[in-house]
Design an enzyme around this catalytic site. Structure first.
Site, PDB file in Angstrom:
ATOM      1  N   PRO A 198       0.828  -1.214   0.000  1.00 46.86           N
ATOM      2  CA  PRO A 198       0.000   0.000   0.000  1.00 46.86           C
ATOM      3  C   PRO A 198       0.857   1.256   0.000  1.00 46.86           C
ATOM      4  O   PRO A 198       2.059   1.200   0.291  1.00 46.86           O
ATOM      5  CB  PRO A 198      -0.804  -0.130   1.310  1.00 46.86           C
ATOM      6  CG  PRO A 198      -0.672  -1.555   1.726  1.00 46.86           C
ATOM      7  CD  PRO A 198       0.644  -2.021   1.203  1.00 46.86           C
ATOM      8  N   GLY A 200       2.755   4.525   1.184  1.00 48.42           N
ATOM      9  CA  GLY A 200       3.285   5.006   2.449  1.00 48.42           C
ATOM     10  C   GLY A 200       3.904   3.965   3.341  1.00 48.42           C
ATOM     11  O   GLY A 200       4.204   4.257   4.510  1.00 48.42           O
ATOM     12  N   THR A 201       4.131   2.747   2.841  1.00 48.59           N
ATOM     13  CA  THR A 201       4.684   1.690   3.690  1.00 48.59           C
ATOM     14  C   THR A 201       6.205   1.618   3.633  1.00 48.59           C
ATOM     15  O   THR A 201       6.792   0.776   4.321  1.00 48.59           O
ATOM     16  CB  THR A 201       4.102   0.326   3.284  1.00 48.59           C
ATOM     17  OG1 THR A 201       4.251   0.134   1.871  1.00 48.59           O
ATOM     18  CG2 THR A 201       2.624   0.257   3.637  1.00 48.59           C
ATOM     19  N   LYS A 203       8.359   1.645   0.575  1.00 50.35           N
ATOM     20  CA  LYS A 203       8.975   0.927  -0.555  1.00 50.35           C
ATOM     21  C   LYS A 203      10.170   1.709  -1.092  1.00 50.35           C
ATOM     22  O   LYS A 203      11.243   1.138  -1.323  1.00 50.35           O
ATOM     23  CB  LYS A 203       7.918   0.701  -1.652  1.00 50.35           C
ATOM     24  CG  LYS A 203       6.741  -0.155  -1.200  1.00 50.35           C
ATOM     25  CD  LYS A 203       5.772  -0.419  -2.333  1.00 50.35           C
ATOM     26  CE  LYS A 203       5.039   0.834  -2.760  1.00 50.35           C
ATOM     27  NZ  LYS A 203       4.145   1.352  -1.696  1.00 50.35           N
ATOM     28  N   GLU A 421     -23.256   9.954  20.321  1.00 52.27           N
ATOM     29  CA  GLU A 421     -21.903   9.453  20.585  1.00 52.27           C
ATOM     30  C   GLU A 421     -21.883   8.502  21.775  1.00 52.27           C
ATOM     31  O   GLU A 421     -21.168   7.487  21.754  1.00 52.27           O
ATOM     32  CB  GLU A 421     -20.944  10.632  20.824  1.00 52.27           C
ATOM     33  CG  GLU A 421     -20.762  11.554  19.623  1.00 52.27           C
ATOM     34  CD  GLU A 421     -20.248  10.828  18.393  1.00 52.27           C
ATOM     35  OE1 GLU A 421     -19.542   9.811  18.539  1.00 52.27           O
ATOM     36  OE2 GLU A 421     -20.558  11.275  17.283  1.00 52.27           O
ATOM     37  N   ASP A 497     -22.271   6.371   9.507  1.00 56.28           N
ATOM     38  CA  ASP A 497     -22.376   5.088  10.211  1.00 56.28           C
ATOM     39  C   ASP A 497     -23.172   4.081   9.397  1.00 56.28           C
ATOM     40  O   ASP A 497     -22.804   2.898   9.302  1.00 56.28           O
ATOM     41  CB  ASP A 497     -23.046   5.292  11.573  1.00 56.28           C
ATOM     42  CG  ASP A 497     -22.258   6.243  12.464  1.00 56.28           C
ATOM     43  OD1 ASP A 497     -21.020   6.266  12.325  1.00 56.28           O
ATOM     44  OD2 ASP A 497     -22.875   6.948  13.282  1.00 56.28           O
TER      45      ASP A 497
END
Length: 615
Positions: A198, A200-201, A203, A421, A497
């Protein structure tokens, strides 16, 4: 070729032209002196002129001997009709010459042309630079950035949270350091290593770490930089890139965003082909087949869309090895946070494991951004170091959005949001196996969030049962259930939701086969593994009959309504707790984990997990 050593034909022409003009001026200035015609006649009368040349515009006289200033030629600009008679009278030889104007005429034609082409070349080069094409001589050259070992500044010590990927790449490093020893049994290093994961990991960071660890030149280029508006430029740049790398072998070639270059040929026939990209891909395939890995040349590439790459690119002998660089687990997140924590000032009692527990699903880039946001939070309040509260606020800033202090809600709206909430929080606390509630707030954040509830996962989950998914839906529907229970009417606050709950329920029916009446059948194509496709954009799909589609819709509706009734029953049984917690939330605006635990001591919890029956 270095820019300092490049030469241009135009520069040589201008230099030669200037040299001729300088020579002509120097010759004229050193020997010729324009004089009035009267002085010329006086020189004739005194017998100092040895020879006269007459042209259409001037008279040139050569002196018998240099004058006091060393001049041997004088020029007069006036010619009288009876000049010949006077010259005969003084017995001075004279001759008429025809002035040669070829050079002057040539310059009058060539100079405007040169000026026109110079202006055209200047404007074209400016446009080409804005378009990223470069100059004429460099349009087919590779635009790869070359880093030496000291320039990458990254080693495996700077990469955390991807231990398996580092182990895979250590073989590449060992081969580049000592190819003879590593290949003594006949083994060869993989020609190409594809880093898949994915966004931002890490690489790109891993690829730089391989070059920094091995101490070899590192050629870095993006896949989109190969393709230009001119046909054949991309293929030429691929050739030039590999030629440069061979000259500096052992070396590493890194192509970022490989999917921009290696998209499957003919994958989207309705959209139309792109000949330039396909030619570039073909040239890359040829280069992968053509180089010898024993020479110390390794190709690394990174992509987050492996499903669209051309199969010819992924076959053995080209990209021999695919290394998964996935989102880190809790242990990996702690390691990444420790790496970034070295760059900032943190209070010594901050437990990074608590921070890692709140960041489930965060990538390495997200965690780096989290540390930076926490540092900014501490800086704004003039603190000496970063505390755990700064990390918590930074997580809220990233997950829920920026706090909207200027968004003032009416008392009625605040009351609805508070009960909504707390409905989420109480259902989460009442159900077994649900992540504990970390914080509840009625402070508006982000674009549309009027309040938020944050849960703190106790562990990373990779598998979920049907009961756990139903509990997750129940937590999402807890806000809507609280509104209906306390006010008897519904609001638009549960829109997000409901969308999430519907997605989970539809996946349970269509993808996970959790409704036995429909069979263990997948009715919906699986989305790409690493690409988050928004709803409604998934390509393809499964063909089902109208009756089956209707039965799927009914199963999804029954599943959601059954879970909703369960959440409604839990809140109804804990109505007094809901009232007490909502009033406390309205008074304080934010409740942390300890305050919620104190307010819900007498909460009636749900029995053991039960499955909602679907006809």
């Amino acid at each position: 070729m270095d820019r300092k050593t490049e030469w241009n034909v135009g520069y040589w022409l201008v230099a030669m032209f200037a040299l001729l003009l300088l020579q002509n001026w120097w010759s004229a200035a050193s020997q010729v002196e324009p004089v009035p015609y009267s002085e010329f006649e006086r020189a004739l009368a005194e017998g100092r002129v040895a020879e006269v040349l007459v042209s259409d515009r001037q008279i040139t006289g050569r002196m018998k001997s240099p004058d006091a200033r060393g001049k041997t030629v004088i020029v007069a600009t006036r010619v009288e009709p009876d000049l010949a008679e006077r010259l005969d009278r003084y017995h001075v030889p004279y001759a008429r010459v025809v002035e040669n104007t070829f050079f002057r005429d040539l310059v009058s034609w060539v100079a405007p042309t040169l000026v026109f082409f110079a202006v055209w070349f200047f404007l074209f080069r400016k446009v080409a630079e804005k378009q990223g094409l470069g100059g004429f001589m460099s349009i087919g050259k590779s635009r790869a950035k070359v880093y030496m070992e000291k320039d990458t500044g990254v080693t495996f010590d700077d990469v955390a949270g991807v231990d398996e990927a580092k182990e895979e790449l250590k073989e590449v490093v060992e081969f580049l350091r000592n190819p003879q020893e590593y290949g003594r049994l006949g083994a060869r290093v993989p020609k190409g290593v594809l880093l898949v994961g994915p966004p931002g990991t890490g690489k790109t960071l891993l690829a730089k770490a391989v070059a920094g660890q091995a101490g070899v030149p590192f050629f870095s280029i993006s896949g989109s930089e190969f393709v230009e508006m001119f046909v054949g430029v991309g293929a030429a740049r691929v050739r030039d890139l590999f030629e440069q790398a061979r000259e500096k072998a052992p070396a590493i070639i890194f192509i970022d965003e490989l999917d921009a270059l290696g998209r499957a040929r003919g994958a989207f026939p309705g959209v139309g082909g792109h000949d330039e990209r396909e030619q570039t891909l073909n040239q890359l395939l040829v280069e992968l087949d053509g180089f010898d890995p024993s020479a110390g040349l390794v190709l690394l590439a990174a992509t987050n869309r492996p499903e669209i790459l051309d199969p010819a690119l992924l076959r053995a002998g080209r990209f021999d090895r695919q290394v998964l660089v996935d989102r880190p687990d809790k242990k990996g997140r702690v390691q990444i946070l420790r790496v970034h924590a070295k760059k900032v000032k943190i209070v010594s009692d901050v437990d990074l494991e608590q921070v890692a527990a709140l960041t489930t699903g965060f990538s390495g880039a997200d965690l780096a951004n989290l540390v930076n946001e926490a540092a900014l939070m501490a800086t704004r309040r003039k603190a000496e170091a970063i505390t755990l509260d700064d990390f918590t606020r930074a997580i809220e800033r990233i997950v829920a959005g920026l706090e909207k202090k200027n968004r003032v809600l009416s008392d009625k709206e605040r009351k609805v949001v508070a009960y909504h909430e707390m409905g989420h929080a109480l259902v989460a606390l009442a159900l077994p196996g649900i992540d504990p509630v970390h914080k509840v707030s009625v402070i508006p954040r982000g674009i549309g969030a009027l309040g938020y509830t944050i849960q703190r996962p106790t562990e990373d989950r990779y598998l979920m049962t049907r009961e756990e998914l139903e509990n997750k839906i129940a937590v999402l529907l807890g806000g809507r259930a609280a509104e209906k229970l306390m006010f008897g009417r519904l609001s638009t606050g549960a829109a997000d939701d409901l969308a999430k709950a519907t997605d989970i329920a539809r996946d349970m029916v269509n993808r996970y086969g959790m409704v036995e009446e429909l069979g263990y059948i997948v009715y919906e194509a699986q989305q790409p593994r690493f690409l988050e496709v928004p709803g409604g954009m998934t390509q393809g799909g499964c063909r089902v009959s109208e009756a089956t589609a209707q039965r799927i819709d009914e199963a999804v509706r029954e599943l959601i309504m059954g879970v909703f009734q369960r959440a409604y029953g839990l809140l109804d049984a804990n109505r007094d707790v809901l009232e007490r917690c909502a009033q406390a939330l309205l008074a304080k605006e934010t409740l942390d984990e300890s305050a919620i635990r104190e307010l819900t001591r007498d909460l009636k919890r749900a029995p053991q997990p039960e499955t909602v029956s679907v006809r």
